[in-house]
Structure formats: structure tokens, C-alpha cells
Design an enzyme around this catalytic site. Structure first.
Site, mmCIF file in Angstrom:
data_model
loop_
_atom_site.group_PDB
_atom_site.id
_atom_site.type_symbol
_atom_site.label_atom_id
_atom_site.label_comp_id
_atom_site.label_asym_id
_atom_site.label_seq_id
_atom_site.Cartn_x
_atom_site.Cartn_y
_atom_site.Cartn_z
ATOM 1 N NE ARG A 155 -1.047 -1.482 3.761
ATOM 2 C CZ ARG A 155 -1.019 -1.381 5.100
ATOM 3 N NH1 ARG A 155 -2.075 -0.932 5.753
ATOM 4 N NH2 ARG A 155 0.049 -1.716 5.798
ATOM 5 C CG ASN A 212 -5.910 -4.448 -5.516
ATOM 6 O OD1 ASN A 212 -5.627 -4.533 -4.322
ATOM 7 N ND2 ASN A 212 -5.090 -3.923 -6.400
ATOM 8 C CB ALA A 256 -18.800 5.386 4.851
ATOM 9 C CB CYS A 264 -3.853 -0.137 -7.225
ATOM 10 S SG CYS A 264 -2.056 -0.054 -7.336
ATOM 11 C CE LYS A 327 -2.435 4.930 0.777
ATOM 12 N NZ LYS A 327 -2.426 3.476 0.860
ATOM 13 N NE ARG A 334 -0.445 6.671 -9.788
ATOM 14 C CZ ARG A 334 0.150 5.479 -9.662
ATOM 15 N NH1 ARG A 334 0.299 4.704 -10.716
ATOM 16 N NH2 ARG A 334 0.575 5.065 -8.492
HETATM 17 C C1 UDX Z 1 -4.145 -0.805 -2.870
HETATM 18 C C2 UDX Z 1 -4.147 -2.121 -2.101
HETATM 19 O O1 UDX Z 1 -4.515 -1.893 -0.743
HETATM 20 C C3 UDX Z 1 -2.772 -2.765 -2.154
HETATM 21 O O2 UDX Z 1 -2.783 -4.022 -1.509
HETATM 22 C C4 UDX Z 1 -2.386 -2.930 -3.620
HETATM 23 O O3 UDX Z 1 -1.089 -3.457 -3.711
HETATM 24 C C5 UDX Z 1 -2.445 -1.599 -4.354
HETATM 25 O O4 UDX Z 1 -3.738 -1.020 -4.204
HETATM 26 P P1 UDX Z 1 -3.284 1.676 -2.357
HETATM 27 O O5 UDX Z 1 -3.683 2.027 -3.757
HETATM 28 O O6 UDX Z 1 -1.968 2.149 -1.833
HETATM 29 O O7 UDX Z 1 -3.254 0.079 -2.191
HETATM 30 O O8 UDX Z 1 -4.407 2.246 -1.423
HETATM 31 P P2 UDX Z 1 -5.364 1.699 -0.277
HETATM 32 O O9 UDX Z 1 -4.771 1.935 1.047
HETATM 33 O O10 UDX Z 1 -5.829 0.317 -0.562
HETATM 34 O O11 UDX Z 1 -6.571 2.701 -0.444
HETATM 35 C C6 UDX Z 1 -7.249 2.796 -1.695
HETATM 36 C C7 UDX Z 1 -8.300 3.845 -1.663
HETATM 37 O O12 UDX Z 1 -9.394 3.415 -0.885
HETATM 38 C C8 UDX Z 1 -7.883 5.207 -1.104
HETATM 39 O O13 UDX Z 1 -8.390 6.201 -1.963
HETATM 40 C C9 UDX Z 1 -8.538 5.251 0.252
HETATM 41 O O14 UDX Z 1 -8.834 6.566 0.660
HETATM 42 C C10 UDX Z 1 -9.808 4.441 -0.003
HETATM 43 N N1 UDX Z 1 -10.378 3.815 1.196
HETATM 44 C C11 UDX Z 1 -9.661 2.870 1.869
HETATM 45 C C12 UDX Z 1 -11.651 4.144 1.606
HETATM 46 O O15 UDX Z 1 -12.322 4.989 0.989
HETATM 47 N N2 UDX Z 1 -12.178 3.523 2.692
HETATM 48 C C13 UDX Z 1 -11.497 2.589 3.396
HETATM 49 O O16 UDX Z 1 -12.057 2.073 4.366
HETATM 50 C C14 UDX Z 1 -10.200 2.260 2.967
#
Ligand code: UDX
Length: 474
Positions: A155, A212, A256, A264, A327, A334
Site C-alpha cells: 500500500r 483488490n 465510508a 490501483c 489518500k 492518480r
Molecule cells: C491498494 C491495495 O490496498 C494494495 O494491496 C495494492 O497493492 C495496491 O492497491 P493503495 O492504492 O496504496 O493500495 O491504497 P489503499 O490503502 O488500498 O486505499 C485505496 C483507496 O481506498 C484510497 O483512496 C482510500 O482513501 C480508499 N479507502 C480505503 C476508503 O475509501 N475507505 C477505506 O475504508 C479504505
């Protein structure tokens, strides 16, 4: 071991540095000369907590070097990790595999006997098999190298920790020798008890997209509940806490809000749907379209809620946007939900001022028309509404009483449900939070008619997303 890491983006740069850190001799490869130069000087080309230290340490020790030559890479060692990007194609939902193919084409003529090429990039199921055939075609007189798939689950924001201490390692291999080589690479992790799953390449490729897809589904599920909560006057945060106590469900990824973005999750669920269609099993993953639509709808709902808060129109209104990255703890914009919302408000005539602790430069490159500042107070100066769109820790620490002194109207939208709403309310702020009831009549959720909900999966979905709220990465 002497190994190479080809492609030094988020995945590759972190993987290269961490492989050197566990004792391997590593050569990182990229076509981008500037990136190579920065990395070789120990400077990460992007913001990632902890990467600077691990990079510097290993560059200085001499265990980590960089080059732009695939030939040099092929001659350097016997194990090559492929970490290049697999973005969404411009004109479809499928993954663009041109960079993966280019690596295979560039390596093949120079590979040493017995080499193992290990893909880490996220690819459609069947890619390893296709690349094996491609390799045979490229160098028909030699059959002594192999391809395996070893997906990466890191992540952003936790990339170093996730690489050094993964939840699991998955190896999609075609021979016992390939399996043994990967076990040797990851020996320190295996000794620490990290589960190692050895399987065929197709299963390994699928593990990544399935993981994912599941995460995206969890997020969209709770966001669908948020929509219901808004209509029913219920509280999605309490609901998530309550169902999350069930260990079969779990509380993680049930936050939420504005939904998921990044390089990703959005593109991976789309590519998975495109691949399933090719395999004739599109019905099996048809629900992912709905997951994608719920996600995009959260962006629309956020824009609608913000418009309501400023009296029905953004024209002539100054709007403060807190957060530009997809995040926190990342500078990655992106397919950022925050930027998509900021862009939509700008398009509707709002005077948008964006703050982000790390993402301003990247955001400006994508959307130069907005105003950017490195000071949250400046962003909020004279604002008719403050929108909390990315949940950086700094924003939870803002003092609502101090901010009250600079805004035009004390109105805030918490689109990430992480602010202490009671604290803001007691400082005189009107607070709206997605999926949470508003106590005062002035912030009663907008009537259903005001919430524009695009039609669910229709023919439009099959075409690439053109909605301005879906910022497909370039
Ligand atoms: C993700 C996967 O978690 C990781 O295992 C993979 O290798 C690549 O894609 P990442 O893109 O770094 O990782 O972000 P992640 O922490 O998963 O969050 C993705 C998105 O979901 C963010 O925009 C975050 O804000 C959102 N999110 C996450 C929510 O809206 N609610 C949540 O409860 C968790």
C-alpha cells in the site's frame, strides 16, 4: 543474490531498496534518466514514508545501483523482477501491457542461461503464459529461461513496511527451480514466518486482482450503506463499527466517505472486468461495475452536498479543499477522488483553493486551473465552505476556533468521516458528513431529488469512463 528490479515507480523503487536491505545485490532499471539519477543519489522521486532512509542506506553501502540499460540488467544477474506500470488503456477498460512486453523484448536477447524473470506488476490472468510464448518466439533457439509471477500487495504510505513485512508471499511458478529461487530471495521473510503460497502463475495473477476487487467491494459496500443512511437519517460510522465487530466482516476498509482512487483499485477492477469478458465469464464479475459506479457516485454526492451547503450554486463562491491526494501519506493524485471533486466544483464556477501536505505539485500538474497553497489557513481564507476530502492527520489537528476566524462562513463538509464533528459544531460550525445525520435543521440532508445518481450499469459503462468525476490516469 544478484537481482534486478525493472521499473522504478512506487512498486519498483521500494522493492529494489528493500531487496538490497535484506542483503541482496540489486540493480534497478528504468527508462527515465531523471528518476535513475535521483534514486542513485538516494533521493526518492516521490513521497513515501521511510523510503529515503532505506534507499540512502543501501545506495551508500553499494548494494543498490541503477541503470537505464536492459542489457546491463540481463548480464548482471539471473533473477529479474518486472515492476513496470500496467495502466488502464486510453480507449478501453483493459490493462495496457506495452511496458511489460517491452521489458521482455528488451531482456530476452541478453538473458543469461537459467535466468528467471519474475513479474510483480498487476496483470490480467493469462499474462505469464502469453509472455512465455512471446519469449519462445523472440529467442526460439534457447529454452533455458523461465517466467514466474509474484504479485505485490504493498500500500502506498506503508510501502516499505509492507515490502519488508508482507502479510503473505504468493509465487506463481512453473518449476521447482523457480520456486527455490524465490524462496531464496525471500528467505529472511520466510524465516520470520511470513506465509508463502506456491501456486501456478494463473492463480498468482488472479490473487492480486481478486484481493483488490474484494477491497474495492468492501469500500463500495459501506458507501452504499452511507447513501442509505443519508436517506434514512442513520449513522454509517456507528453502523460500520457495529458490523465491523463481527470478525467475519472486520472493521478495516469499512470507512465510508469519498471512496477509493489511486493507481490501483479503480483500474484493477476495470481491467478484471475486461479480462473476464475475454474469458467469457463477464457475468461472474458483473458486480464490479456496480462497485465502480457506487464509487464514482460518492464523488457526485460530495459535489451535491457541497453545493447544498453554499446555497445551491458555486458561482462566485470561494471553496476550500483540504486534501488533493487519493489518500493520506502519499503525494499520488492518480484518479484522486478529492481532485475530481475539486475539478467538478471549479467547472461549476467555484473559486477552488486546494491545500495538501504533499500533493500540491502533482495536483498542479494535472489541474493547473485551480489555486494551490501550502498553508491550510490560506486555503480557507474567505471560504464559503471548507471541504475535507483527504484524511491527512494534520486536518484532524486543525483548530476549528482558529479557522473560524478566517472563513467567510463556518461550514464544513467532512467527506472522510474522520473529523471530530462535535468539536467543530461546538466552535459554531455547520457540519455535514457523508452518511451521518445532521442534528440541526439547517444541515438536514438534501432531499433525494437533489442527489443526482447516474444510471446503473448500462451500455455506457462498457465504454471508457468519460465522466469528469472519474479521473482516469494518463
Ligand atoms: C491498494 C491495495 O490496498 C494494495 O494491496 C495494492 O497493492 C495496491 O492497491 P493503495 O492504492 O496504496 O493500495 O491504497 P489503499 O490503502 O488500498 O486505499 C485505496 C483507496 O481506498 C484510497 O483512496 C482510500 O482513501 C480508499 N479507502 C480505503 C476508503 O475509501 N475507505 C477505506 O475504508 C479504505
Amino acid at each position: 543474490m544478484r537481482l534486478t528490479v525493472i521499473g522504478t515507480g512506487y512498486l519498483g523503487a521500494v522493492h529494489a531498496a528493500c531487496m538490497a536491505d535484506i542483503g541482496h545485490e540489486v540493480l534497478g532499471v528504468d527508462v527515465d534518466a531523471e528518476k535513475i539519477k535521483a534514486l542513485a543519489e538516494g533521493r526518492p522521486p516521490f513521497f513515501e514514508p521511510g523510503l529515503h532512509d532505506v534507499l540512502t542506506r543501501n545506495v551508500q553501502s553499494g548494494r543498490l545501483r541503477f541503470t537505464d540499460s536492459l542489457r546491463e540488467a540481463a548480464e548482471f544477474g539471473e533473477l529479474h523482477f518486472v515492476c513496470v506500470g500496467t495502466p488502464q488503456q486510453r480507449d478501453s477498460h483493459a490493462a495496457d501491457l506495452r511496458y511489460v512486453d517491452a521489458v521482455i523484448d528488451g531482456l530476452a536477447p541478453w538473458l543469461r542461461d537459467g535466468s528467471l524473470v519474475v513479474g510483480k506488476s498487476t496483470v490480467p490472468v493469462g499474462t505469464t503464459a502469453r509472455l512465455v510464448a512471446r519469449m519462445r518466439e523472440l529467442v526460439p533457439d534457447r529454452g533455458d529461461f523461465e517466467i514466474a509471477w509474484n504479485p505485490e500487495f504493498l500500500r502506498e504510505g506503508f510501502a516499505v513496511q509492507d515490502t519488508l513485512h508482507p502479510d503473505r508471499l504468493v509465487a506463481g511458478v512453473l518449476s521447482a527451480r523457480a520456486d527455490a529461487m524465490l524462496r531464496e530471495v525471500y528467505a529472511p521473510m520466510l524465516r520470520a514466518g511470513v506465509p508463502y503460497i506456491s501456486t501456478d502463475p494463473a492463480t498468482a495473477e488472479l490473487v492480486k486482482v481478486a484481493a483488490n476487487s474484494f477491497l474495492a467491494t468492501k469500500i463500495s459496500f459501506i458507501n452504499a450503506m452511507a447513501e442509505v443512511c443519508d436517506a434514512a437519517g442513520a449513522d454509517v460510522v456507528t453502523l460500520a463499527d457495529a458490523i465491523g465487530h463481527d470478525t467475519r466482516i472486520g472493521r478495516r476498509f469499512l470507512s465510508a466517505g469519498l471512496g477509493f482512487g489511486g493507481g490501483c483499485l479503480p483500474k484493477d477492477i476495470r481491467a478484471f472486468t475486461a479480462r473476464a469478458r475475454e474469458l467469457g465469464v463477464d457475468r461472474a464479475v458483473a458486480f464490479l461495475r456496480e462497485i465502480d459506479e457506487i464509487n464514482t457516485r460518492q464523488r457526485r454526492r460530495t459535489v451535491d452536498a457541497a453545493r447544498d451547503l453554499v446555497g445551491g450554486s458555486f458561482t462566485g463562491r470561494r471553496i476550500a479543499v483540504l486534501g488533493a491526494t487519493f489518500k493520506p501519506d502519499s503525494d499520488d493524485v492518480r484518479d484522486s477522488p478529492s481532485l475530481a471533486v475539486a475539478a467538478a466544483i471549479h467547472q461549476e464556477g467555484g473559486d477552488v483553493w486546494v491545500h495538501d501536505p504533499e500533493g500540491i505539485e502533482n495536483a498542479h500538474a494535472v489541474l493547473p486551473a485551480l489555486h494551490y497553497t501550502t498553508d491550510p489557513m490560506t486555503a480557507c481564507q474567505g471560504a464559503s465552505a471548507v471541504l475535507h476530502l483527504t484524511e491527512w492527520r494534520q486536518y484532524r489537528e486543525l483548530d476549528p476556533a482558529v479557522l473560524a476566524g478566517v472563513v467567510r462562513t463556518r461550514t464544513i463538509l467532512d467527506a472522510r468521516n474522520t473529523l471530530d464533528t462535535e468539536r467543530w459544531r461546538s466552535a459554531g460550525w455547520k457540519v455535514r458528513a457523508l452518511g451521518r445525520p445532521a442534528p440541526a435543521p439547517a444541515v438536514v440532508p438534501s432531499p433525494p431529488a437533489r442527489v443526482t445518481i447516474p444510471q446503473a450499469a448500462g451500455p455506457g459503462w462498457a465504454a471508457p469512463a468519460t465522466d469528469s468525476l472519474s479521473l482516469v490516469p494518463k
